[in-house]
Design a protein around this motif. Structure first.
Motif, PDB file in Angstrom:
ATOM      1  N   GLU A 172     -17.164 -44.258  29.014  1.00 14.41           N
ATOM      2  CA  GLU A 172     -18.332 -44.791  28.317  1.00 14.41           C
ATOM      3  C   GLU A 172     -19.141 -43.600  27.791  1.00 14.41           C
ATOM      4  O   GLU A 172     -20.069 -43.114  28.420  1.00 14.41           O
ATOM      5  CB  GLU A 172     -19.188 -45.632  29.274  1.00 14.41           C
ATOM      6  N   SER A 173     -18.758 -43.125  26.613  1.00 14.03           N
ATOM      7  CA  SER A 173     -19.292 -41.851  26.132  1.00 14.03           C
ATOM      8  C   SER A 173     -20.740 -41.928  25.675  1.00 14.03           C
ATOM      9  O   SER A 173     -21.459 -40.927  25.696  1.00 14.03           O
ATOM     10  CB  SER A 173     -18.433 -41.322  24.986  1.00 14.03           C
ATOM     11  N   THR A 174     -21.188 -43.111  25.273  1.00 19.32           N
ATOM     12  CA  THR A 174     -22.569 -43.282  24.827  1.00 19.32           C
ATOM     13  C   THR A 174     -23.108 -44.574  25.420  1.00 19.32           C
ATOM     14  O   THR A 174     -22.543 -45.644  25.190  1.00 19.32           O
ATOM     15  CB  THR A 174     -22.664 -43.344  23.289  1.00 19.32           C
ATOM     16  N   VAL A 175     -24.186 -44.468  26.188  1.00 22.46           N
ATOM     17  CA  VAL A 175     -24.736 -45.655  26.850  1.00 22.46           C
ATOM     18  C   VAL A 175     -26.227 -45.781  26.572  1.00 22.46           C
ATOM     19  O   VAL A 175     -26.923 -44.793  26.306  1.00 22.46           O
ATOM     20  CB  VAL A 175     -24.491 -45.627  28.374  1.00 22.46           C
ATOM     21  N   ILE A 195     -16.259 -32.685  28.728  1.00 26.19           N
ATOM     22  CA  ILE A 195     -16.532 -34.102  28.532  1.00 26.19           C
ATOM     23  C   ILE A 195     -18.032 -34.306  28.685  1.00 26.19           C
ATOM     24  O   ILE A 195     -18.635 -33.825  29.642  1.00 26.19           O
ATOM     25  CB  ILE A 195     -15.782 -34.967  29.569  1.00 26.19           C
ATOM     26  N   GLN A 196     -18.627 -35.005  27.728  1.00 27.51           N
ATOM     27  CA  GLN A 196     -20.057 -35.259  27.788  1.00 27.51           C
ATOM     28  C   GLN A 196     -20.346 -36.746  27.654  1.00 27.51           C
ATOM     29  O   GLN A 196     -19.557 -37.498  27.078  1.00 27.51           O
ATOM     30  CB  GLN A 196     -20.792 -34.487  26.690  1.00 27.51           C
ATOM     31  N   LYS A 197     -21.468 -37.127  28.204  1.00 29.78           N
ATOM     32  CA  LYS A 197     -21.960 -38.493  28.047  1.00 29.78           C
ATOM     33  C   LYS A 197     -23.341 -38.415  27.412  1.00 29.78           C
ATOM     34  O   LYS A 197     -24.183 -37.621  27.825  1.00 29.78           O
ATOM     35  CB  LYS A 197     -22.031 -39.205  29.402  1.00 29.78           C
ATOM     36  N   THR A 198     -23.571 -39.253  26.413  1.00 36.04           N
ATOM     37  CA  THR A 198     -24.877 -39.339  25.781  1.00 36.04           C
ATOM     38  C   THR A 198     -25.601 -40.568  26.314  1.00 36.04           C
ATOM     39  O   THR A 198     -25.074 -41.679  26.261  1.00 36.04           O
ATOM     40  CB  THR A 198     -24.755 -39.438  24.249  1.00 36.04           C
ATOM     41  N   ILE A 199     -26.791 -40.347  26.836  1.00 27.74           N
ATOM     42  CA  ILE A 199     -27.586 -41.422  27.427  1.00 27.74           C
ATOM     43  C   ILE A 199     -28.845 -41.625  26.590  1.00 27.74           C
ATOM     44  O   ILE A 199     -29.656 -40.700  26.432  1.00 27.74           O
ATOM     45  CB  ILE A 199     -27.974 -41.089  28.876  1.00 27.74           C
ATOM     46  N   TYR A 200     -28.985 -42.815  26.034  1.00 27.86           N
ATOM     47  CA  TYR A 200     -30.214 -43.213  25.362  1.00 27.86           C
ATOM     48  C   TYR A 200     -31.056 -43.961  26.398  1.00 27.86           C
ATOM     49  O   TYR A 200     -30.738 -45.096  26.758  1.00 27.86           O
ATOM     50  CB  TYR A 200     -29.914 -44.109  24.170  1.00 27.86           C
ATOM     51  N   LEU A 201     -32.086 -43.295  26.892  1.00 31.04           N
ATOM     52  CA  LEU A 201     -32.917 -43.840  27.966  1.00 31.04           C
ATOM     53  C   LEU A 201     -34.216 -44.368  27.361  1.00 31.04           C
ATOM     54  O   LEU A 201     -34.968 -43.608  26.733  1.00 31.04           O
ATOM     55  CB  LEU A 201     -33.216 -42.748  28.994  1.00 31.04           C
ATOM     56  N   ILE A 202     -34.473 -45.657  27.519  1.00 29.00           N
ATOM     57  CA  ILE A 202     -35.676 -46.246  26.948  1.00 29.00           C
ATOM     58  C   ILE A 202     -36.516 -46.941  28.010  1.00 29.00           C
ATOM     59  O   ILE A 202     -35.997 -47.433  29.011  1.00 29.00           O
ATOM     60  CB  ILE A 202     -35.353 -47.249  25.817  1.00 29.00           C
ATOM     61  N   ARG A 203     -37.815 -46.955  27.755  1.00 24.55           N
ATOM     62  CA  ARG A 203     -38.716 -47.778  28.561  1.00 24.55           C
ATOM     63  C   ARG A 203     -38.788 -49.158  27.905  1.00 24.55           C
ATOM     64  O   ARG A 203     -38.646 -49.278  26.685  1.00 24.55           O
ATOM     65  CB  ARG A 203     -40.105 -47.155  28.616  1.00 24.55           C
TER      66      ARG A 203
END
Length: 219
Positions: free
Chosen positions: A153-156, A10-18
């Motif tokens: 919540e697979s993509t946040v 199981i993986q989670k993709t995190i889009y981390l932005i400033r």
């Protein structure tokens, strides 16, 4: 949920932005967690072009800090009706007496000495009246645990702040906080991160990506 049929991973993709640009950023003034500034016109334009570039991504949820510049950055997605949550653990570091000051020689020297102390390994040293990188990392771990506690919540999308991002990326990748300045960042940059639940590891797939901002540079 991205579950491998063969491995069961199981993986989670995190889009981390400033967050997008503020007038404080433009003037080179330290903000920190004690300055709750708004995005300026450029910052709102950055938020809009990021939205245009990534509105197709099926975000399950948005996580922001307790400061309104991150809400305003994620606002185009929130307006779609996507659920969001404020986590104050994602707040910028508190720069204490440095916050809100116009840059000057004495302030620059104070800041430079502080960064050099952190780079030498003294990451428990606080700013006067503020926080140390180790204190920031401790509260970030609570916030990240909250985010990871929802594997559905697979993509946040996670919107936060520059110095806090550097601290976060260090401990996510098991590197000492003294090396935080290796992680470059600019307003509305993107770090794309994969989290593997089975091995409890984070992998950075994109670093300080600003390709989505190209249209603003050409305007």
């Amino acid at each position: 949920m991205p579950i491998g049929k063969e491995t069961g991973l199981i993986q989670k993709t995190i889009y981390l932005i400033r967050h997008g640009e503020t007038d404080y950023n433009r003037r080179g003034v330290v903000q920190g967690s004690g300055v709750d500034s708004d995005l300026n016109e450029m910052g709102r334009a950055q938020a809009q072009v990021f939205f245009q570039a990534y509105q197709h991504v099926p975000f399950s949820k948005i996580y922001i800090s307790g400061l309104k510049r991150t809400f305003q950055t994620a606002e185009p997605f929130i307006e779609l009706g996507l659920p969001y949550e404020k986590l104050t653990g994602l707040n910028e570091i508190s720069w204490g007496v440095m916050e809100g000051k116009a840059p000057g020689n004495l302030d620059n020297e104070y800041y430079r000495n502080l960064i050099e102390a952190w780079e030498s390994g003294k990451t428990n040293q606080t700013t006067e009246g503020g926080e140390s990188p180790e204190q920031v990392a401790a509260r970030q771990k609570v916030a990240i645990d909250t985010i990871l506690s929802h594997p559905d919540e697979s993509t946040v999308l996670v919107a936060m702040h520059g110095r806090a991002m550097r601290i976060l990326l260090c401990w996510l990748t098991n590197q000492p906080l003294s090396t935080m300045d290796q992680f470059e960042h600019s307003n509305l940059c993107l770090y794309k991160i994969q989290y593997d639940y089975e091995n409890a590891t984070f992998t950075i797939e994109l670093a300080n990506d600003t390709a989505h901002l190209l249209s603003l540079a050409l305007a």
